[in-house]
Design a protein around this motif. Structure first.
Motif, PDB file in Angstrom:
ATOM      1  N   GLU A  81       0.830  -1.204   0.000  1.00 40.18           N
ATOM      2  CA  GLU A  81       0.000   0.000   0.000  1.00 40.18           C
ATOM      3  C   GLU A  81       0.864   1.254   0.000  1.00 40.18           C
ATOM      4  O   GLU A  81       0.544   2.242  -0.663  1.00 40.18           O
ATOM      5  CB  GLU A  81      -0.954  -0.009   1.192  1.00 40.18           C
ATOM      6  N   MET A  82       1.986   1.218   0.736  1.00 43.36           N
ATOM      7  CA  MET A  82       2.915   2.350   0.731  1.00 43.36           C
ATOM      8  C   MET A  82       3.548   2.526  -0.648  1.00 43.36           C
ATOM      9  O   MET A  82       3.625   3.632  -1.174  1.00 43.36           O
ATOM     10  CB  MET A  82       4.025   2.144   1.769  1.00 43.36           C
ATOM     11  N   GLN A  85       0.902   3.866  -3.235  1.00 43.69           N
ATOM     12  CA  GLN A  85      -0.037   4.897  -2.793  1.00 43.69           C
ATOM     13  C   GLN A  85      -0.327   5.943  -3.871  1.00 43.69           C
ATOM     14  O   GLN A  85      -1.411   6.512  -3.907  1.00 43.69           O
ATOM     15  CB  GLN A  85       0.435   5.561  -1.512  1.00 43.69           C
TER      16      GLN A  85
END
Length: 109
Positions: A81-82, A85
């Motif tokens: 997710e990082m 993003q």
């Protein structure tokens, strides 16, 4: 193999398939130096996709095949997710698969 191990093995194949579908699968391995990074996820030498292909998938497959002790905690979805993003829609399926892998891994047998 128990059903949990089977489910984990199936998810590794799904993760590999998604890397291929996205065009992120590489035919040539990174250098030995890049693969030997001491940084988490080899962030200093590999892309996240390279880390998945060349380190995560082979290590998890080896653990499953050997019957070795599996990690009790996994945060691979959070890392994905990082990484994605800025482009969540491109990697949505990969992030979902990694999240399911996390859940299967941390589920008590």
């Amino acid at each position: 193999m128990d059903t949990r191990v089977n489910a984990l093995a199936e998810h590794l194949l799904l993760i590999e398939r998604e890397l291929r579908v996205q065009g992120w699968w590489q035919a040539e391995a990174p250098s030995a130096e890049a693969l030997a990074s001491a940084e988490p996820f080899c962030v200093d030498t590999l892309t996240f996709e390279q880390w998945l292909q060349w380190i995560f998938l082979p290590r998890m497959k080896a653990l499953l095949e050997s019957g070795g002790a599996l990690p009790s905690v996994s945060g691979i979805q959070a890392m994905a997710e990082m990484v994605y993003q800025q482009q969540p829609s491109v990697a949505r399926r990969l992030v979902e698969l990694l999240g399911e892998f996390d859940r299967l891994l941390t589920r008590t047998p």
